[in-house]
Design a protein around this motif. Sequence first.
Motif: not given
Length: 388
Positions: A8-20
């Motif tokens: 698999h691929w892991d992708i980490f994301c911190a939410v900064v903006d709902n559409y960002g």
Amino acid sequence: MTNPHSNHWDIFCAVVDNYGDIGVTWRLSKQLALEYQLPIVLWVDDLKSFAHILPALDPALGSQTLEGVTINQWNTPLDLDYTPGAVLIEAFACELPESVKATAKASSEPPLWINLEYLSAEDWVDGCHGLPSFQGGGINKYFYMPGFSAASGGLICEKSLFDERDAWQADSANKLNLFKSLGLSGIEDDDKVISLFSYETLALGGLCDLWSQSSTPVHLLVPKGRSLSSLASYLPKAPADVEPGEQFCHGALSIHILPMTDQAGYDRLLWSADFNIVRGEDSFLRAQWASRPFIWHIYQQEEDYHLVKLEAFMRLYCDNLAPEIADCWKNLNLAFNQQQADAVQQHWQNIESFASPLLAHAKQWPIDALKTTDLATRLVQFVKKSLR
């Protein structure tokens, strides 16, 4: 294309903006899963905000699968097991948990570690795209730079997007039905419709003053949020107190309050407007794919560096435009970003005289910008080459 990896691929994301940040990351995750059948695990630190653009998401669940993507709650410290796969992506320098970095480095087969950067049209992007940065433990982190050139990481665009857009725009009943479904009333087929998703700016007041004096109806569609703060003088109550579906009229201008929508709904909104005012990265790119004229309200940075980024994009976008049209569109965007209320009025009036050629350019631009290969395709190729 078959899955080129067994893991698999892991992708980490911190939410900064709902559409960002999450908007970009979610689009990419879906495309990798649905078009390339890749097993994607998306780690997100704020599921409640994420749910605004993905209503099917349950923020109370630590792990769930939607649209082929496994979505995990990224808590600090991490309370779900991380098992290294083929690829590890940190989106927009979100800074991976120390436990994840340590586990990746200690793995007998470390994942390909990629830092997915923000989109930019600046010249330096091509030289930095794909460069490694040694992280210790025998592992490199590679900088993946989205961009507009053939040497960059490309632009996010689903394979079916343009066909879906063209079919939508071919029948005006689609936009009228959409407006009705959003609770908007009084919009006729020939009325001018402008969608707004910007940061705060005095320029909006200048435009609203102008639109209210128009000889034909103008409808401004705006969600609750930062844009409304600049429209306070046009509202009979505090921006925080307005509700979706409400409408406020000032002369020829009608301001409609939009409900929150998912990403597919936002795309259709952009397709249905005559002009879009957008911000950040995700809505900025989707406005380009909508084949409609737009203003880009870029996020303000210290020492006005955001204007450097804006100028870089405008040079690309205006390359095939007649000089007088290019100058007019550039001046409109600069005036909006520099909060020049009087100047933005003048430039808006000027640009209306170029409406037809500007629309024709907006329709051709997505074809030229995509250069036949989208970001997901280039990313899969980059990974495949790097893992040989």
